[in-house]
Write a protein that holds these residues in place. Structure first.
Motif, PDB file in Angstrom:
ATOM      1  N   PHE A 167       0.848  -1.186   0.000  1.00 15.75           N
ATOM      2  CA  PHE A 167       0.000   0.000   0.000  1.00 15.75           C
ATOM      3  C   PHE A 167       0.887   1.240   0.000  1.00 15.75           C
ATOM      4  O   PHE A 167       1.597   1.514   0.962  1.00 15.75           O
ATOM      5  CB  PHE A 167      -0.921  -0.008   1.226  1.00 15.75           C
ATOM      6  CG  PHE A 167      -2.119   0.879   1.108  1.00 15.75           C
ATOM      7  CD1 PHE A 167      -3.311   0.379   0.608  1.00 15.75           C
ATOM      8  CD2 PHE A 167      -2.061   2.210   1.493  1.00 15.75           C
ATOM      9  CE1 PHE A 167      -4.423   1.197   0.497  1.00 15.75           C
ATOM     10  CE2 PHE A 167      -3.162   3.034   1.394  1.00 15.75           C
ATOM     11  CZ  PHE A 167      -4.351   2.528   0.899  1.00 15.75           C
ATOM     12  N   SER A 168       0.835   2.028  -1.091  1.00 12.76           N
ATOM     13  CA  SER A 168       1.758   3.141  -1.306  1.00 12.76           C
ATOM     14  C   SER A 168       1.184   4.469  -0.814  1.00 12.76           C
ATOM     15  O   SER A 168       0.013   4.572  -0.453  1.00 12.76           O
ATOM     16  CB  SER A 168       2.081   3.255  -2.794  1.00 12.76           C
ATOM     17  OG  SER A 168       0.916   3.648  -3.521  1.00 12.76           O
ATOM     18  N   ARG A 169       2.032   5.509  -0.846  1.00 18.26           N
ATOM     19  CA  ARG A 169       1.594   6.863  -0.501  1.00 18.26           C
ATOM     20  C   ARG A 169       0.502   7.336  -1.448  1.00 18.26           C
ATOM     21  O   ARG A 169      -0.461   7.995  -1.032  1.00 18.26           O
ATOM     22  CB  ARG A 169       2.790   7.820  -0.542  1.00 18.26           C
ATOM     23  CG  ARG A 169       2.444   9.296  -0.343  1.00 18.26           C
ATOM     24  CD  ARG A 169       1.865   9.575   1.034  1.00 18.26           C
ATOM     25  NE  ARG A 169       1.567  10.989   1.220  1.00 18.26           N
ATOM     26  CZ  ARG A 169       0.901  11.477   2.264  1.00 18.26           C
ATOM     27  NH1 ARG A 169       0.476  10.674   3.223  1.00 18.26           N
ATOM     28  NH2 ARG A 169       0.680  12.769   2.353  1.00 18.26           N
ATOM     29  N   ALA A 170       0.623   7.012  -2.741  1.00 15.92           N
ATOM     30  CA  ALA A 170      -0.414   7.390  -3.701  1.00 15.92           C
ATOM     31  C   ALA A 170      -1.747   6.731  -3.349  1.00 15.92           C
ATOM     32  O   ALA A 170      -2.808   7.353  -3.467  1.00 15.92           O
ATOM     33  CB  ALA A 170       0.011   7.008  -5.120  1.00 15.92           C
ATOM     34  N   ASN A 171      -1.702   5.468  -2.905  1.00 15.88           N
ATOM     35  CA  ASN A 171      -2.925   4.801  -2.446  1.00 15.88           C
ATOM     36  C   ASN A 171      -3.525   5.513  -1.246  1.00 15.88           C
ATOM     37  O   ASN A 171      -4.754   5.643  -1.127  1.00 15.88           O
ATOM     38  CB  ASN A 171      -2.644   3.345  -2.086  1.00 15.88           C
ATOM     39  CG  ASN A 171      -2.234   2.491  -3.267  1.00 15.88           C
ATOM     40  OD1 ASN A 171      -1.369   1.634  -3.151  1.00 15.88           O
ATOM     41  ND2 ASN A 171      -2.856   2.715  -4.417  1.00 15.88           N
ATOM     42  N   THR A 172      -2.657   5.985  -0.336  1.00 21.36           N
ATOM     43  CA  THR A 172      -3.125   6.728   0.832  1.00 21.36           C
ATOM     44  C   THR A 172      -3.893   7.972   0.417  1.00 21.36           C
ATOM     45  O   THR A 172      -4.987   8.259   0.936  1.00 21.36           O
ATOM     46  CB  THR A 172      -1.939   7.126   1.728  1.00 21.36           C
ATOM     47  OG1 THR A 172      -1.374   5.943   2.303  1.00 21.36           O
ATOM     48  CG2 THR A 172      -2.369   8.061   2.848  1.00 21.36           C
ATOM     49  N   LEU A 173      -3.355   8.742  -0.525  1.00 16.20           N
ATOM     50  CA  LEU A 173      -4.020   9.968  -0.980  1.00 16.20           C
ATOM     51  C   LEU A 173      -5.334   9.646  -1.687  1.00 16.20           C
ATOM     52  O   LEU A 173      -6.330  10.371  -1.544  1.00 16.20           O
ATOM     53  CB  LEU A 173      -3.092  10.746  -1.905  1.00 16.20           C
ATOM     54  CG  LEU A 173      -1.787  11.245  -1.267  1.00 16.20           C
ATOM     55  CD1 LEU A 173      -0.923  11.950  -2.303  1.00 16.20           C
ATOM     56  CD2 LEU A 173      -2.080  12.180  -0.099  1.00 16.20           C
ATOM     57  N   GLN A 174      -5.345   8.548  -2.443  1.00 17.36           N
ATOM     58  CA  GLN A 174      -6.574   8.137  -3.133  1.00 17.36           C
ATOM     59  C   GLN A 174      -7.672   7.799  -2.127  1.00 17.36           C
ATOM     60  O   GLN A 174      -8.816   8.262  -2.258  1.00 17.36           O
ATOM     61  CB  GLN A 174      -6.283   6.927  -4.022  1.00 17.36           C
ATOM     62  CG  GLN A 174      -7.488   6.408  -4.785  1.00 17.36           C
ATOM     63  CD  GLN A 174      -7.197   5.084  -5.483  1.00 17.36           C
ATOM     64  OE1 GLN A 174      -6.382   4.289  -5.014  1.00 17.36           O
ATOM     65  NE2 GLN A 174      -7.850   4.837  -6.601  1.00 17.36           N
ATOM     66  N   VAL A 175      -7.351   7.010  -1.099  1.00 18.83           N
ATOM     67  CA  VAL A 175      -8.349   6.629  -0.104  1.00 18.83           C
ATOM     68  C   VAL A 175      -8.753   7.834   0.743  1.00 18.83           C
ATOM     69  O   VAL A 175      -9.917   7.956   1.157  1.00 18.83           O
ATOM     70  CB  VAL A 175      -7.814   5.482   0.776  1.00 18.83           C
ATOM     71  CG1 VAL A 175      -8.788   5.154   1.904  1.00 18.83           C
ATOM     72  CG2 VAL A 175      -7.569   4.237  -0.072  1.00 18.83           C
ATOM     73  N   GLY A 196      -5.363  11.792 -11.797  1.00 12.31           N
ATOM     74  CA  GLY A 196      -4.498  10.799 -11.177  1.00 12.31           C
ATOM     75  C   GLY A 196      -3.752  11.359  -9.987  1.00 12.31           C
ATOM     76  O   GLY A 196      -3.575  12.581  -9.854  1.00 12.31           O
ATOM     77  N   VAL A 197      -3.316  10.469  -9.090  1.00 17.55           N
ATOM     78  CA  VAL A 197      -2.536  10.845  -7.918  1.00 17.55           C
ATOM     79  C   VAL A 197      -1.112  10.347  -8.140  1.00 17.55           C
ATOM     80  O   VAL A 197      -0.847   9.147  -8.102  1.00 17.55           O
ATOM     81  CB  VAL A 197      -3.115  10.230  -6.630  1.00 17.55           C
ATOM     82  CG1 VAL A 197      -2.299  10.682  -5.421  1.00 17.55           C
ATOM     83  CG2 VAL A 197      -4.575  10.609  -6.465  1.00 17.55           C
ATOM     84  N   GLY A 198      -0.196  11.272  -8.391  1.00 16.92           N
ATOM     85  CA  GLY A 198       1.186  10.905  -8.674  1.00 16.92           C
ATOM     86  C   GLY A 198       2.163  11.486  -7.673  1.00 16.92           C
ATOM     87  O   GLY A 198       1.763  12.164  -6.713  1.00 16.92           O
ATOM     88  N   PRO A 235      -3.043   5.741  -9.502  1.00 19.97           N
ATOM     89  CA  PRO A 235      -4.372   5.699  -8.874  1.00 19.97           C
ATOM     90  C   PRO A 235      -5.193   6.914  -9.302  1.00 19.97           C
ATOM     91  O   PRO A 235      -4.656   8.014  -9.466  1.00 19.97           O
ATOM     92  CB  PRO A 235      -4.057   5.745  -7.372  1.00 19.97           C
ATOM     93  CG  PRO A 235      -2.643   5.275  -7.259  1.00 19.97           C
ATOM     94  CD  PRO A 235      -1.959   5.735  -8.494  1.00 19.97           C
ATOM     95  N   ARG A 236      -6.478   6.721  -9.493  1.00 19.18           N
ATOM     96  CA  ARG A 236      -7.370   7.800  -9.947  1.00 19.18           C
ATOM     97  C   ARG A 236      -8.395   8.133  -8.869  1.00 19.18           C
ATOM     98  O   ARG A 236      -8.603   7.378  -7.922  1.00 19.18           O
ATOM     99  CB  ARG A 236      -8.080   7.391 -11.230  1.00 19.18           C
ATOM    100  CG  ARG A 236      -7.158   6.942 -12.375  1.00 19.18           C
ATOM    101  CD  ARG A 236      -6.325   8.060 -12.954  1.00 19.18           C
ATOM    102  NE  ARG A 236      -5.519   7.608 -14.076  1.00 19.18           N
ATOM    103  CZ  ARG A 236      -5.879   7.736 -15.363  1.00 19.18           C
ATOM    104  NH1 ARG A 236      -7.041   8.290 -15.675  1.00 19.18           N
ATOM    105  NH2 ARG A 236      -5.083   7.304 -16.326  1.00 19.18           N
ATOM    106  N   LEU A 237      -9.085   9.268  -9.059  1.00 18.26           N
ATOM    107  CA  LEU A 237     -10.030   9.761  -8.056  1.00 18.26           C
ATOM    108  C   LEU A 237     -11.488   9.566  -8.460  1.00 18.26           C
ATOM    109  O   LEU A 237     -12.376  10.200  -7.890  1.00 18.26           O
ATOM    110  CB  LEU A 237      -9.773  11.249  -7.784  1.00 18.26           C
ATOM    111  CG  LEU A 237      -8.415  11.606  -7.188  1.00 18.26           C
ATOM    112  CD1 LEU A 237      -8.337  13.095  -6.902  1.00 18.26           C
ATOM    113  CD2 LEU A 237      -8.164  10.819  -5.908  1.00 18.26           C
TER     114      LEU A 237
END
Length: 578
Positions: A367-375, A434-436, A463-465
């Motif tokens: 589970f990455s930082r980008a996943n964190t921002l997406q959730v 996207g969250v990059g 990851p997208r929003l």
């Protein structure tokens, strides 16, 4: 922490015991999600598992706790209150028998129709994700009957005012899954990694996910088993029977409209998943993680208060109309004050510092930082309607206690329509965002009027929003439902104040907590997510407690164990007269 939970539970009575039990099960649930995030991340395998689990979740919610609370508990509790224990036992036995027969038939249909269900639930997925979803539905569906029986146990225990065990029993279900993930992930499927951004599922990831599916069935069996001994002590004569007498007909007459109301709510969850299947890989998983955190305060503070108050509000209807209205109104105000004290700061925290919460819980392993921002984005959309959705649980219980099951059903339909319209309008726009590493990036043409091509959805690089659009719709729709329920209740019992009349106090405390959070994050700089949360969140909690205590909020005294300041402003914190 345990001593604090016990002290508050003892002061709050039944709702405190429910909250303590739910708190324990939800902590175990969070631990389960931490394990899922570490081993499966947020990719194709999690999308498949989340989609497959919608079937047992649907039928558990349709036939289980919510429907039984509204249809079975009022009749069963009234028979107990009138010392008609033999009739109560016959009623409980018949309801159990009907549930077992119905769920047994549905389990068979679910297993045989797994492919059709997959295409209905997630029409936008294909390839490995579709194949794994079909296999998982066949595995997890037999657990439906067990989860519904567990909900029946909850109804019996709650009616006997045994609130703790039935709500803490899901700890066993969660722990079983955690053990399965740990053993499978560390010792058997050591290459079970989620290929982020694609729909590729390797053999080990598939094997570990199937083991997790079997663990849900075993955990459901154990969840029922821990409740059976107390059920046998309370109602030793319960046997399967199918005699439809007066009390059973009364339950069935309530069951149908309540089932319709719950069915509409579950239809909303299915629509969200169906729509999310047309978004980029990971949208279904992001919704899952966001829902876990969203449902935590609803379960702890909405369900606990509503479950504890339902028997009392049902019993109050035996008085004359004026006395019943006064008693129900007083209970509503007390319940709404309890709910708002905990839910308002939670909602504000989810919006202002959701990345701290999500990062501390989930950001590790796959589970990455980008996943964190997406959730975090998904959670922020849910937070818009968190207070409305939680308060609506109590308002529904009041209407059920008054024998009104039709308005909650109609309000649920309106909620679904509003949520779906707003969600569809927003999700395709946000799926182009996207969250990059450098923040948010627009990846496609806007405005958008349809989904991205399948090849892009199945192999997106970021990851997208898109799921945020669905949760914004859900948040707004929750307030629409709340207003409809409140309007009906005010016609029955008189004026009902928002948050029990203490919304300004809770907002003041929440804003103080946000200020402390912002300053704290600026001062400590970059830290690992867990350390950041351990520093910032306790400080925010202390700030909220101190401000609400100074304003004279009664629950601040319950939590701190010391009396609050009693200023003129503080005296108003007890809320309006009932």
């Amino acid at each position: 922490m345990t001593s604090t939970v016990s002290r508050v539970a003892s002061r709050l009575g039944g709702s405190g015991k429910v909250a303590a039990g739910i708190f324990s099960s939800r902590v175990a649930g969070l631990a389960r999600e931490i394990a899922v995030a570490a081993f499966l991340g947020n990719g194709a395998t999690l999308d498949a598992f989340s989609a497959a689990m919608k079937i047992p979740n649907l039928l558990q919610n349709l036939l289980g706790e919510g429907v039984l609370s509204a249809s079975f508990i009022p009749s069963y509790a009234r028979l107990l209150a009138e010392d008609r224990e033999e009739e109560a036992g016959r009623l409980a036995a018949t309801v159990l028998s009907l549930l077992v027969a119905l769920t047994g038939a549905l389990v068979v249909l679910g297993v045989l129709g797994a492919e059709l269900l997959t295409d209905l639930l997630t029409p936008g997925v294909s390839g490995d994700r579709r194949d794994l979803t079909i296999s998982l539905i066949r595995v997890v569906t037999p657990g439906i009957g067990l989860l519904v029986v567990s909900a029946w146990c909850l109804g019996v225990l709650n009616s006997h005012r045994r609130f703790f065990l039935s709500y803490v029993a899901p700890v066993v279900w969660n722990v079983t899954q955690i053990v399965a993930l740990a053993v499978g992930g560390w010792f058997v499927f050591d290459a079970a990694v989620s290929t982020q951004g694609t729909s590729v599922i390797n053999a080990d990831a598939r094997g570990l996910t199937l083991v997790l599916g079997w663990a849900t069935v075993l955990g459901a069996a154990l969840q029922v088993a821990v409740q059976v001994p107390q059920i046998r002590r309370l109602s030793p004569g319960i046997r399967l029977r199918f005699t439809i007498d007066g009390p059973v007909r009364e339950v069935i007459s309530r069951f149908v409209p309540v089932l319709g109301a719950r069915g509409v709510v579950q239809l909303s969850a299915f629509l969200d998943q169906l729509l999310a299947s047309f978004l980029v890989v990971g949208a279904i998983g992001a919704l899952r993680y966001g829902q876990v955190l969203y449902l935590l305060p609803i379960s702890l503070f909405g369900m606990s208060v509503a479950a504890a108050e339902l028997p009392a509000m049902s019993a109050a209807t035996s008085q004359d109309a004026a006395a019943a209205a006064k008693a129900i109104r007083a209970r509503l105000h007390r319940g709404l004050r309890r709910i708002s004290y905990f839910v308002v700061p939670t909602a504000v925290a989810y919006v202002a510092a959701g990345d701290v919460v999500v990062g501390a819980l989930l950001q590790r392993g796959e589970f990455s930082r980008a996943n964190t921002l997406q959730v975090w984005a998904v959670l922020g959309g849910y937070a818009i309607g968190l207070l409305g959705a939680t308060s609506a649980r109590l308002l529904q219980s009041a209407l059920y206690g008054l024998g009104d099951a039709k308005l909650p059903a109609r309000a649920s339909i309106v909620r679904v329509v509003v949520s779906s319209i707003i969600g569809v309008l927003l999700m395709f726009q946000l799926d182009r965002v996207g969250v990059g590493p450098d923040g948010l990036q627009v990846l496609g043409d806007l405005p958008a009027f349809g989904p991205l091509p399948p090849a892009v959805r199945e192999a997106a690089d970021l990851p997208r929003l898109g799921a945020l659009g669905l949760t914004i719709g859900s948040g707004i729709a929750a307030w629409v439902e709340y207003w409809l329920l409140r309007d009906r209740l005010q016609r029955r019992v008189g004026v009902i104040h928002h948050a029990g009349g203490v919304l300004d106090q809770t907002l003041a405390g929440a804003l103080a907590a946000v200020a402390v959070t912002v300053v704290g994050r600026l001062l400590i700089g970059d830290l690992p997510p867990l350390l950041e949360a351990m520093v910032v969140l306790p400080l925010a909690g202390v700030a909220y407690l101190l401000v609400t205590k100074q304003l004279g909020f009664p629950l601040a005294r319950a939590v701190s164990g010391r009396p609050p300041a009693r200023s003129a402003h503080g005296r108003r914190a007890t809320g309006p007269p009932s």
